[in-house]
Enzyme design. Sequence first.
Site, PDB file in Angstrom:
ATOM      1  N   ASN A 111     -29.758  24.273 -23.384  1.00  0.00           N
ATOM      2  CA  ASN A 111     -28.304  24.142 -23.456  1.00  0.00           C
ATOM      3  C   ASN A 111     -27.912  23.350 -24.701  1.00  0.00           C
ATOM      4  OD1 ASN A 111     -29.479  21.918 -22.081  1.00  0.00           O
ATOM      5  ND2 ASN A 111     -27.561  21.407 -21.054  1.00  0.00           N
ATOM      6  N   ASN A 143     -21.065  20.623 -26.561  1.00  0.00           N
ATOM      7  CA  ASN A 143     -20.110  20.404 -27.643  1.00  0.00           C
ATOM      8  C   ASN A 143     -19.029  19.442 -27.170  1.00  0.00           C
ATOM      9  OD1 ASN A 143     -17.545  21.299 -29.349  1.00  0.00           O
ATOM     10  ND2 ASN A 143     -19.378  21.926 -30.441  1.00  0.00           N
ATOM     11  N   CYS A 153     -25.035  27.560 -22.441  1.00  0.00           N
ATOM     12  CA  CYS A 153     -26.090  27.284 -21.459  1.00  0.00           C
ATOM     13  C   CYS A 153     -27.460  27.681 -22.010  1.00  0.00           C
ATOM     14  CB  CYS A 153     -25.846  28.077 -20.183  1.00  0.00           C
ATOM     15  SG  CYS A 153     -24.396  27.574 -19.255  1.00  0.00           S
ATOM     16  N   GLU A 156     -29.798  29.428 -20.580  1.00  0.00           N
ATOM     17  CA  GLU A 156     -30.138  30.826 -20.305  1.00  0.00           C
ATOM     18  C   GLU A 156     -29.587  31.744 -21.395  1.00  0.00           C
ATOM     19  OE1 GLU A 156     -28.787  28.597 -18.318  1.00  0.00           O
ATOM     20  OE2 GLU A 156     -29.007  29.112 -16.207  1.00  0.00           O
TER      21      GLU A 156
HETATM   22  N1  THU Z   1     -25.916  24.610 -17.847  1.00  0.00           N
HETATM   23  C1  THU Z   1     -26.858  25.504 -18.253  1.00  0.00           C
HETATM   24  O1  THU Z   1     -27.496  25.339 -19.306  1.00  0.00           O
HETATM   25  N2  THU Z   1     -27.071  26.594 -17.485  1.00  0.00           N
HETATM   26  C2  THU Z   1     -26.387  26.873 -16.328  1.00  0.00           C
HETATM   27  O2  THU Z   1     -26.552  27.947 -15.773  1.00  0.00           O
HETATM   28  C3  THU Z   1     -25.480  25.887 -15.778  1.00  0.00           C
HETATM   29  C4  THU Z   1     -25.131  24.758 -16.653  1.00  0.00           C
HETATM   30  C5  THU Z   1     -25.663  23.441 -18.694  1.00  0.00           C
HETATM   31  C6  THU Z   1     -24.311  23.446 -19.333  1.00  0.00           C
HETATM   32  C7  THU Z   1     -24.092  21.962 -19.577  1.00  0.00           C
HETATM   33  O3  THU Z   1     -24.696  21.619 -20.813  1.00  0.00           O
HETATM   34  C8  THU Z   1     -24.862  21.277 -18.462  1.00  0.00           C
HETATM   35  O4  THU Z   1     -25.724  22.265 -17.933  1.00  0.00           O
HETATM   36  C9  THU Z   1     -23.975  20.741 -17.355  1.00  0.00           C
HETATM   37  O5  THU Z   1     -23.122  21.697 -16.889  1.00  0.00           O
END
Ligand code: THU
Length: 127
Positions: A42, A45, A53, A55
Amino acid sequence: MEDVKLYEMAVEAMEYAYAPYSHFKVGAAVLTKSGKVFTGCNVENASYGATICGERTAFVKAVSEGHKDIEAIAIAASDDNIVPFPCGICRQFIFEFGEDIRVILKNNDNKLITYKISELLPEGFRL
Ligand code: THU
């Protein structure tokens, strides 16, 4: 490739997470049908909505390098108490590349669990 190996690669990818706001680090590893792996994390910002994210970072790396035949994605997160199910946007993003893509996660019992993306996103949107 074994699920456990792909999951380990997701854990390694977490190292590069940029998460100064949530402090919740996510790593992902995408396995292509040809056996290549693309990892991502992730990237947050200051304008929170601009965050990407883990993924989607991994998926965009694979697709933008010409690999859109995806077999599986493993997802890891820095908080052991939270099972890092993909968010709604990421579910839709994964679904785009195949309703049979396997999503590999660790549950609260520390065991790897697998879902098909179509289980996590039933009746996903398609054009
Ligand atoms: N996040 C992900 O990387 N993947 C997800 O499917 C859910 C949320 C990240 C976004 C943000 O940087 C942190 O988790 C908290 O929401």
